[in-house]
Design an enzyme around this catalytic site. Structure first.
Site, mmCIF file in Angstrom:
data_model
loop_
_atom_site.group_PDB
_atom_site.id
_atom_site.type_symbol
_atom_site.label_atom_id
_atom_site.label_comp_id
_atom_site.label_asym_id
_atom_site.label_seq_id
_atom_site.Cartn_x
_atom_site.Cartn_y
_atom_site.Cartn_z
ATOM 1 C CE LYS A 120 -2.018 1.658 3.668
ATOM 2 N NZ LYS A 120 -2.875 1.836 4.866
ATOM 3 C CG ASP A 138 -7.534 3.653 2.489
ATOM 4 O OD1 ASP A 138 -8.422 3.283 1.695
ATOM 5 O OD2 ASP A 138 -7.519 4.793 3.006
#
Length: 214
Positions: A120, A138
């Site tokens: 991420k 997320d």
């Protein structure tokens, strides 16, 4: 969800916010990298409060190494998991100097080698610092992708892969910004503001609340 709905969703996001920006404060790829590492399980506002004074003191790998772990901790102790994050950031600074001439690499594998950097974080840096059409999934994007039917998946990687596959190319660069902001301010986890939602009629969520104000 059919392609026409997906296209309409992103068109509405773009019309409302043509040039979306992340909310982390930074002035270089390195400052962004540090801020994103700090943002894990923390709000962007709390990170900005810490990095403002920090970057005035030290905003390069060399300067942060000089601060050391204990010195860095004094600037970021208001952020959750600050001790672990401080160790990771200092180790990352050392690796950047040793392997990359002090520069943040524009390469996913090299980024993910850095302590405290996962997929991420690498996606955020590649997208924001280097303009690559990556999508950082997320909790907001994971929730919205499943809730709306936009790109359902059982885990963040599955959602990322689905989003990359179904998001029209013209919208991929800004897709994760639009979705994060939508999740942060409209499609909330516990009480989604469906009455204020610009994509209410396109969303496939069965538990919509309120009435549309559009």
């Amino acid at each position: 969800m059919n392609p026409a709905k997906r296209l309409a969703i992103f068109e509405r996001f773009r019309n409302a916010n043509p040039e979306p920006r992340g909310e982390l404060a930074y002035a270089s790829p390195f400052e962004l990298l540090v801020a994103v590492i700090l943002s894990a399980q923390a709000t962007d506002k709390s990170v900005n409060r810490a990095t403002g004074p920090l970057y005035r003191k030290a905003n390069t790998p060399q300067a942060l190494l000089k601060l050391g772990v204990s010195g860095l901790e004094q600037y970021i102790k208001s952020i959750g998991l600050y001790r672990t994050k401080a160790k990771n950031i200092i180790a990352t600074c050392g690796m950047l100097l040793e392997k990359h001439g002090g520069n943040v690499p524009r390469d996913r594998a090299a980024l993910e080698e850095l302590p405290g950097v996962g997929r991420k974080t690498a996606n955020v840096v590649l997208n924001i610092a280097f303009g690559e059409a990556t999508i950082a999934v997320d909790t907001h994007i994971f929730r919205i992708s499943n809730r709306t039917g936009l790109a359902p998946g059982k885990d963040p990687l599955a959602v990322e892969q689905k989003l990359l596959k179904v998001t029209p190319e013209a919208f991929r660069l800004h897709a994760h910004h639009w979705l994060i902001l939508h999740g942060r301010y409209v499609c909330l986890a516990r009480k989604p503001r469906c009455g204020e939602c610009p994509i209410r009629d396109l969303c496939e969520f069965r538990g919509k609340t309120g009435k549309s104000t559009a």
